[in-house]
Motif scaffolding. Structure first.
Motif, PDB file in Angstrom:
ATOM      1  N   SER A 194       0.828  -1.208   0.000  1.00 55.06           N
ATOM      2  CA  SER A 194       0.000   0.000   0.000  1.00 55.06           C
ATOM      3  C   SER A 194       0.860   1.254   0.000  1.00 55.06           C
ATOM      4  N   ILE A 221       2.586   1.751  -3.391  1.00 53.16           N
ATOM      5  CA  ILE A 221       1.695   2.287  -4.427  1.00 53.16           C
ATOM      6  C   ILE A 221       1.363   3.756  -4.147  1.00 53.16           C
ATOM      7  N   TRP A 222       1.168   4.051  -2.876  1.00 51.47           N
ATOM      8  CA  TRP A 222       0.865   5.423  -2.465  1.00 51.47           C
ATOM      9  C   TRP A 222       1.992   6.378  -2.861  1.00 51.47           C
ATOM     10  N   SER A 267       1.938   6.867  -6.590  1.00 48.10           N
ATOM     11  CA  SER A 267       0.781   7.436  -7.284  1.00 48.10           C
ATOM     12  C   SER A 267       0.476   8.865  -6.873  1.00 48.10           C
ATOM     13  N   SER A 310      -0.568  -3.655  -9.699  1.00 44.99           N
ATOM     14  CA  SER A 310      -1.947  -3.523  -9.230  1.00 44.99           C
ATOM     15  C   SER A 310      -2.822  -4.621  -9.812  1.00 44.99           C
TER      16      SER A 310
END
Lengths: 263, 265
Positions: free
Chosen positions: A217, A220-221, A224, A237
């Motif tokens: 998480s 990806i955070w 992004s 993803s």
């Protein structure tokens, strides 16, 4: 006519739910870091999960995520099951009070739980953010779900069976191990599965308490938040998403076979 | 026997201790933090800052508006779906409901990445409308599930009775079905509203930080460059009050069919 209209509406709504997921799936097959830009079909993003410059980081994030989920699930399953047995045997007033306390992490806004833990660790306990704070954080929101799935099993159980075991000469420990635990086992297992998925899925508690530990998480955070996105992140993803989907479908097929009315 | 029941209660003590330490104490820390200066002395300045600097209150109001719009949209889209599905035969409806709630189990970040790609593809600007789209998209399943539970448990003879007594289709809907599904509606509203106001993931990902709601502000006050944990604590208390209020309302209308979060399993 009315029937067709309602079917159309449901289909439209399902399209709304699945369109973004489908778009993400399609755009994971192109080597572009701009959202919504198609640069021709490519499997490069998928290959780069394993061979690209980020693959080391991705591998660490994946193993951290699973390690964290396994540890938190193990602790919260034991903690929640014992708590359910203990609280089940208390007077109804205490039972109600403690069951309500158990609801707090579920009803509370995640960010408030996260911030509270962060402040507690930093200012009162003096623990640096890292594995320990992550595990405590995850156990704190996983255990309530274990508790909630074990409790109904205890209520459904015929108390006479347990007492019969005692009457027949089983020691309390043996009766617990051979009678009580097997009878509530379905609740324990579904609680553990629930805890595992929630831990895997968590972002909010994690981001406030992870220190330098990177999970999927947070990976990806961090990627992004920028304007663009790394093509590997999209591919990653999709991989995750398919794993979740397959697991969910398997669990639900099994469940609908054994218990079709429950969702 | 007597001795053993006492023993079994002891099983709960590790968790009770854990709850006191890591569930109750963090909330106490937030309460204390809201009344403390950096050096630990008592102060009310964090509260006055919250109420007077304009940003916080304005933002709270803005967040409530966003939360309200999102909740209403979820209700408008979710209610007809739940109603239609509750009329279908149960095995078919079960599958479709499953399709609606499956995305709940996919990480919110991934879903939002999908939304972002989708919005970019259709050429939408990242801003308030993108955020609202993302919020509705994310929280719609949380609205459909309790509504469906409530509507499918509704005793069909009430509807038949209303029809027998000469009610028209819309009268049946507004005077019978909707009033009887209030527990589901309330439960859906609480499951959408609070998470909407307290999110920061969706807003940051879908507006590049241009749209700031209450969750973002809390995040900013605790981790940002201009962090002021005292004011952040005050905001967390406000959030906590919102949570408590919505649960008071929920309990007032509660029936036992309202599922907890994660009711899929």
């Amino acid at each position: 006519m009315k029937k067709t209209l309602s079917v159309c509406f449901v289909v439209l709504a399902l399209t709304f739910i699945y369109a973004p997921l489908l778009v993400l799936f399609i755009f994971s097959f192109t080597d572009s870091s701009v959202f919504g830009q198609w640069n021709g079909f490519s499997l490069q993003p998928y290959a780069e999960i394993f061979t690209g410059s980020r693959s080391g980081r991705i591998f660490t994030a994946v193993s951290n995520t699973f390690l964290l989920a396994i540890i938190s699930t193990a602790i919260s399953t034991v903690l929640g099951t014992l708590a359910a047995i203990g609280i089940f045997n208390m007077r109804s007033k205490t039972r109600k009070l403690l069951s309500n306390a158990n609801q707090l992490p579920i009803i509370n806004a995640e960010i408030v739980t996260a911030v509270g833990l962060m402040v507690l660790f930093a200012s009162l306990l003096g623990i640096k953010s890292g594995w320990l704070t992550l595990i405590i954080g995850h156990v704190s929101f996983c255990t309530p779900y274990v508790f909630l799935s074990v409790m109904p099993r205890l209520y459904q159980m015929d108390p006479n069976v347990y007492e019969a075991a005692l009457d027949l000469g089983a020691t309390p420990t043996k009766a617990l191990r051979k009678v009580l635990i097997p009878m509530i086992k379905p609740g324990i297992i579904s609680g553990a599965i629930l805890a595992f998925t929630i831990s895997l899925d968590d972002f909010v508690i994690t981001i406030f308490n992870n220190g330098s530990v990177e999970t999927l998480s947070t990976y990806i955070w961090s990627d992004s938040k920028r304007g663009g996105i790394d093509p590997t992140t999209k591919a990653l993803s999709v991989v995750l998403f398919i794993i979740v989907l397959v697991v969910l479908i398997l669990v639900n097929i099994k469940k609908s076979k054994t218990n079709p009315k429950e969702i | 026997m007597k001795k053993f029941t006492v023993n079994r209660k002891l099983f709960a003590f590790p968790y009770i201790l854990f709850m006191l330490l890591f569930i109750l104490l963090p909330m106490v820390m937030i309460l204390v933090g809201a009344f403390q200066n950096a050096d630990g002395s008592f102060t009310l300045s964090k509260f006055s800052k919250f109420f007077t600097n304009g940003i916080c209150l304005q933002n709270l109001w803005f967040s409530i508006e966003i939360g309200f719009i999102t909740t209403v949209l979820c209700l408008i889209i979710g209610y007809p779906i739940a109603y239609i599905l509750s009329r279908w035969n149960s095995s078919k409806a079960y599958l479709v409901v499953l399709l609606f709630v499956l995305p709940m189990w996919i990480n919110m970040l991934l879903r939002t990445l999908g939304t972002k790609t989708f919005l970019a593809l259709i050429g939408s600007q990242m801003g308030v409308s993108a955020v609202i789209f993302g919020l509705v998209y994310n929280f719609l399943p949380f609205m459909i599930l309790p509504l469906y539970t409530s509507l499918s448990n509704l005793d069909k003879s009430y509807i038949e009775a209303a029809q027998d007594l000469g009610a028209t289709g819309s009268q049946v809907l507004f005077k019978t079905v909707i009033p009887l599904s209030v527990p589901g509606i309330v439960s859906g509203i609480t499951m959408v509203f609070v998470p909407t106001v307290s999110t920061f993931v969706i807003t940051q990902m879908l507006s590049r930080g241009n749209v700031v709601i209450f969750g973002d502000l809390i995040y900013e006050y605790f981790t940002g460059i201009t962090a002021d944990q005292g004011v952040g604590s005050v905001m967390s208390i406000v959030m906590l009050i919102l949570v408590i209020l919505s649960n008071v309302v929920l309990n007032k209308f509660a029936d036992n069919s309202a599922p907890v979060k994660g009711g899929l399993w």
